[in-house]
Motif scaffolding. Structure first.
Motif, PDB file in Angstrom:
ATOM      1  N   ILE A  44      -1.955 -17.453   7.067  1.00  0.00           N
ATOM      2  CA  ILE A  44      -0.989 -16.617   7.776  1.00  0.00           C
ATOM      3  C   ILE A  44       0.323 -17.372   8.004  1.00  0.00           C
ATOM      4  CG2 ILE A  44      -0.518 -15.337   9.909  1.00  0.00           C
ATOM      5  CD1 ILE A  44      -2.629 -13.998   8.083  1.00  0.00           C
ATOM      6  N   GLY A  45       0.235 -18.648   8.294  1.00  0.00           N
ATOM      7  CA  GLY A  45       1.437 -19.438   8.529  1.00  0.00           C
ATOM      8  C   GLY A  45       2.372 -19.479   7.326  1.00  0.00           C
ATOM      9  N   LEU A  51       5.997 -11.524   6.857  1.00  0.00           N
ATOM     10  CA  LEU A  51       5.113 -10.581   7.523  1.00  0.00           C
ATOM     11  C   LEU A  51       5.694 -10.074   8.844  1.00  0.00           C
ATOM     12  CD1 LEU A  51       2.176  -9.364   7.711  1.00  0.00           C
ATOM     13  CD2 LEU A  51       1.502 -11.518   8.773  1.00  0.00           C
ATOM     14  N   ALA A  52       6.354 -10.956   9.560  1.00  0.00           N
ATOM     15  CA  ALA A  52       6.717 -10.697  10.953  1.00  0.00           C
ATOM     16  C   ALA A  52       7.605  -9.480  11.166  1.00  0.00           C
ATOM     17  CB  ALA A  52       7.376 -11.937  11.551  1.00  0.00           C
ATOM     18  N   GLN A  59       6.937  -1.868   3.605  1.00  0.00           N
ATOM     19  CA  GLN A  59       8.057  -2.776   3.835  1.00  0.00           C
ATOM     20  C   GLN A  59       7.736  -4.217   3.455  1.00  0.00           C
ATOM     21  OE1 GLN A  59       8.380  -1.866   8.056  1.00  0.00           O
ATOM     22  NE2 GLN A  59      10.302  -0.764   7.690  1.00  0.00           N
ATOM     23  N   LEU A  60       6.489  -4.497   3.138  1.00  0.00           N
ATOM     24  CA  LEU A  60       6.080  -5.872   2.861  1.00  0.00           C
ATOM     25  C   LEU A  60       6.471  -6.290   1.445  1.00  0.00           C
ATOM     26  CD1 LEU A  60       2.531  -5.740   4.460  1.00  0.00           C
ATOM     27  CD2 LEU A  60       4.524  -6.987   5.336  1.00  0.00           C
ATOM     28  N   TYR A  88      -6.713 -14.609  19.253  1.00  0.00           N
ATOM     29  CA  TYR A  88      -6.097 -14.980  17.986  1.00  0.00           C
ATOM     30  C   TYR A  88      -4.590 -14.791  18.117  1.00  0.00           C
ATOM     31  CZ  TYR A  88      -7.586 -10.087  17.800  1.00  0.00           C
ATOM     32  OH  TYR A  88      -7.877  -8.792  18.118  1.00  0.00           O
ATOM     33  N   THR A  89      -3.843 -15.331  17.173  1.00  0.00           N
ATOM     34  CA  THR A  89      -2.388 -15.211  17.236  1.00  0.00           C
ATOM     35  C   THR A  89      -1.953 -13.778  16.941  1.00  0.00           C
ATOM     36  OG1 THR A  89      -2.027 -15.703  14.900  1.00  0.00           O
ATOM     37  CG2 THR A  89      -2.121 -17.591  16.413  1.00  0.00           C
ATOM     38  N   GLY A  90      -0.773 -13.435  17.405  1.00  0.00           N
ATOM     39  CA  GLY A  90      -0.231 -12.109  17.153  1.00  0.00           C
ATOM     40  C   GLY A  90      -0.018 -11.841  15.676  1.00  0.00           C
ATOM     41  N   LEU A  91       0.422 -12.852  14.920  1.00  0.00           N
ATOM     42  CA  LEU A  91       0.641 -12.661  13.484  1.00  0.00           C
ATOM     43  C   LEU A  91      -0.674 -12.463  12.740  1.00  0.00           C
ATOM     44  CD1 LEU A  91       3.579 -15.089  12.734  1.00  0.00           C
ATOM     45  CD2 LEU A  91       3.597 -12.587  12.605  1.00  0.00           C
ATOM     46  N   PHE A  92      -1.735 -13.098  13.198  1.00  0.00           N
ATOM     47  CA  PHE A  92      -3.063 -12.867  12.619  1.00  0.00           C
ATOM     48  C   PHE A  92      -3.434 -11.389  12.774  1.00  0.00           C
ATOM     49  CE2 PHE A  92      -7.665 -12.535  13.289  1.00  0.00           C
ATOM     50  CZ  PHE A  92      -8.168 -13.174  12.171  1.00  0.00           C
TER      51      PHE A  92
END
Length: 193
Positions: A44-45, A51-52, A59-60, A88-92
């Motif tokens: 994800i990083g 992604l954000a 849109q991706l 978990y992280t928000g981006l996950f």
């Protein structure tokens, strides 16, 4: 008749190197030692900037779409995420918000998480299992939780963690072998054995 399993790990870590990615790769290696498979790793990083800002999947960019498709087309998922503020992280979560609602039905998912201390170990049962239950995935019975002390130079080194990881993989093998079957009759025969 069987085919090599397509196993995709998703690491929710936002940094590189990442303990979550190291744990995911360790799990992938142990599974590959037991069952023929094709491995993939989504970090994800690495896709976070692309992604954000997206609200809709359309849109991706193609690179993120390929990662989503890899997860949806996998036979088995290995999920490893760091704990961030109790979850978990928000981006996950944002990544999984783009996964097709029916894409993970009955897909075996091995859950893992990393955190700074033991106090976050319930993330597997209180955060990850409900997320994958929504997708109707088959979360495997044993999850793996690791703390910072279990790693040396971003490699799994703690003996107790290695034993937990090995046990989680061994317990998962019957379901993973079932996922490997391409003929329904053979899958049913394995299930009844």
């Amino acid at each position: 008749m069987t085919h090599p399993l397509r196993i995709v790990a998703v690491s929710g870590g936002l940094n590189r190197p990442s303990k979550s990615a190291a744990l995911a790769e360790h799990l992938l290696d142990l599974i590959a030692h037991e069952i023929p498979c094709q491995q993939g790793l989504v970090e994800i990083g690495q896709i976070a900037p692309q992604l954000a800002g997206a609200v809709w999947r359309s849109q991706l960019p193609d690179a993120v779409e390929q990662q989503l498709a890899a997860v949806e087309q996998a036979d088995v998922l290995v999920i490893a995420t760091p704990v961030f503020r109790g979850s978990y992280t928000g981006l996950f979560k944002h990544f999984f918000d783009f996964i097709g609602q029916d894409a993970l039905i009955d897909k075996p998912v091995l859950l893992a998480a990393t955190g700074g201390s033991e106090r976050h170990s319930l993330i597997i049962d209180h955060q990850l299992r409900p997320l994958f239950s929504f997708f109707q995935a088959r979360t495997l019975p044993l999850g793996v939780y690791a703390t910072d002390k279990d790693f040396v130079d971003y490699q799994v080194r703690d003996k107790a963690l290695m034993e937990r990881v090995q046990l989680a993989v061994q317990r998962a093998l019957p379901l993973l072998r079932l996922a490997q079957c391409t003929q329904p009759a053979l899958a049913e025969e394995l299930l009844l054995a």
